[in-house]
Enzyme design. Sequence first.
Site, short mmCIF file in Angstrom:
data_model
loop_
_atom_site.label_atom_id
_atom_site.label_comp_id
_atom_site.label_asym_id
_atom_site.label_seq_id
_atom_site.Cartn_x
_atom_site.Cartn_y
_atom_site.Cartn_z
N ASP A 8 0.86 -1.36 -0.31
CA ASP A 8 -0.34 0.24 -0.05
C ASP A 8 0.99 1.22 0.00
O ASP A 8 1.45 1.26 1.05
CB ASP A 8 -0.87 0.39 1.49
CG ASP A 8 -1.97 1.17 1.49
OD1 ASP A 8 -1.40 1.91 0.48
OD2 ASP A 8 -2.50 1.16 2.63
N LYS A 70 2.71 11.38 -3.60
CA LYS A 70 2.31 10.28 -4.23
C LYS A 70 1.22 12.55 -4.99
O LYS A 70 0.50 10.99 -5.70
CB LYS A 70 1.02 10.27 -3.04
CG LYS A 70 -0.01 9.00 -3.65
CD LYS A 70 -0.85 7.82 -2.74
CE LYS A 70 -1.58 7.13 -3.61
NZ LYS A 70 -2.07 6.01 -2.34
N GLU A 171 -7.29 0.93 -4.48
CA GLU A 171 -7.81 1.15 -2.76
C GLU A 171 -8.38 -0.14 -2.08
O GLU A 171 -8.85 -0.61 -1.79
CB GLU A 171 -6.52 2.25 -1.94
CG GLU A 171 -4.96 2.07 -2.26
CD GLU A 171 -4.76 4.08 -1.93
OE1 GLU A 171 -5.91 4.62 -1.91
OE2 GLU A 171 -3.37 4.02 -2.47
N ASP A 193 -12.36 5.07 2.31
CA ASP A 193 -11.20 5.24 2.01
C ASP A 193 -10.79 6.69 2.29
O ASP A 193 -10.78 7.27 1.30
CB ASP A 193 -10.70 4.54 1.43
CG ASP A 193 -9.29 4.41 1.02
OD1 ASP A 193 -8.77 5.29 2.32
OD2 ASP A 193 -8.44 4.08 0.74
#
Length: 627
Positions: A8, A70, A171, A193
Amino acid sequence: MSKVIGIDLGTTNSCVAVLEHGEPLVIPNDEGSRTTPSVVAFTRDGDRLVGQIARRQAVTNAPRTVSVAKRLIGRKYDDAEVQKSIDQVNYTIERAENGDAWVRIDGRSWSPQQISAIILEKMKSIAEAYLSEKVTEAVVTVPAYFNDAQRQATKDAGRIAGLDILRIINEPTAAALAYGMGRHGHERVAVFDLGGGTFDVSILEIDNGVFEVRSTNGDTFLGGEDFDNRITTWLVEQFAKETGVSLAGDPVAMQRIKEAAEKAKHELSNTTETEIHLPFVTATPSGPLHLMAELSRARLEALCSDLIDRLEAPCRQALSDARLKPGNLDAVLLVGGMTRMPRVQEKVAEIFGKAPERGINPDEVVAVGAAIQGAVLKGEVKDILLLDVTPLSLGIETAGGLSEPIIGRNTTIPCRKSKVFTTAQDNQDMVRVHILQGEREFADDNKSLGHLEMHGLPPAPRGLPEIEVTFELDSNGILHVQARDRGTGKAQTMRIVSNSGLHEGDIEQMIGDAEQFREQDHERRLAAEARNRLDGLIYTTRRSLDEYEELLEAGNARMIRDALTLAEQAMETGGSPVILQAHEGLAVAAQRIAESIYAAARSHPPNETAGGVGPSLALGGELIDDE
Ligand code: AMP
């Protein structure tokens, strides 16, 4: 067969897991933590730090510490998200030659792919240390809302890190896999999420091991960092009100405040009131100033109420795309550290009309799902099938600047779809296919993924040629496009790589750089080990010398002392060769101590009957012949 790890790769933290004997296992890092900060730093001396150690020095080395890479990966410098990040981070973000957002530190440019590669490499080494074997394959997760360029860039990061990314999965899908493994029957679940940088929501149908994503939605502009920034801004305003001093232009103070803001946010998930105390936050001509503030949970919730409200629309859209009502759901899973915030949990319950599942670790569940998918791809787990969807429509630009979808949003992948187009002008000898991603009607409002040109069309009046455009979306969500003239059969294909930001040559170069760093790291480790060995030898030699000096001849004692001095000098200033030499010199000299001890023992043998015979040493049954 080597293991496939699940990673992850988070905005703030990353996590690595593997399936061992059918059971998922989250692998702790060298500090014993199950997640590792996604932070990379470069020291003044050019050393590279990753993870916790990089995060710890962020305050004192802010301009060389890269966090939230990211948010930059696969994005153009002009992208709104990048522009927002520029104001929020303490390092320099620059426009690369290809228009992408890169990081600049001490005169060197780094693509976000390289920074992510450093993090991936760290996660790979954590797994290798634990498994005691080399790891070359991984499944890596990305937010469901990542577009083609961001996925491609993440794959490139894997290559630079020496990892073959077998599959990129979303994810929330990974989280559902982790939740659903081993469960039987039919369930509909929502995965909510909210991480450090992005918000994703997916609706999945789990039917006896078949995981089908029904819809996905989210907001790439919404995450924990936004909450931290609200607290930071509030603190800076409070401070300015009380002291008349603005801290906004002071990167060290801002970094300290940001960290304190995040810590306060975490605390307010467990308590209703917290204190923020930063002594010596800045200095003025009249002396140092300290920041002190009290923050209540209620105030935090008020500061962030619009952020909380923005969680609703993507959830409603995902439900409607899946043709479900909240009451149709069997479970709501929470993923991402931000879901620990009580107000977020309340909002989830409000939206879905049901309390979220307990007992799932929101920081680890995604990596666990990735590890499960890795085992599925390797054939180690057989009764699971994952059917993911594409989060955004893919299409091409047509006359008048319109966007014509070819693959609609929420289509199950992998998939292949074609549409036939024609020319807009007489005798057009070439067509230019402009590939787009997004839901908007006009091409300009959607994301441009690249262009495919087809030349050599035979002269024909407009509207006559038939150009078939085929989109093929692979299981990683990466697009391959073909344009074919039905008349001549001529075809042109491309994999959408142009907007991933890096060309093949760049990637090769970066792989080379990364290898060079690996070598440097290896050499640094060898050097550190040599220093440790010498340090240990100095210590034991000095101790033995103190204890047995009277047994040594004066010449031998001097020789050992000289060797010790040399060794200590080498420890102070020497490089690797000097350290190794000093170690060898001291090791040889130190042997004189043992020789003298045994020689003395021989000339004064102990009285064996005096103290009785002690336990015998059984060293493989070998007897040392005394004479
Ligand atoms: P992730 O990207 O999933 O690692 O999520 C990280 C985000 O979760 C960061 O913004 C953290 O500050 C936030 N977070 C972690 N723990 C907590 C907590 N106990 N309460 C509130 N937010 C948290």
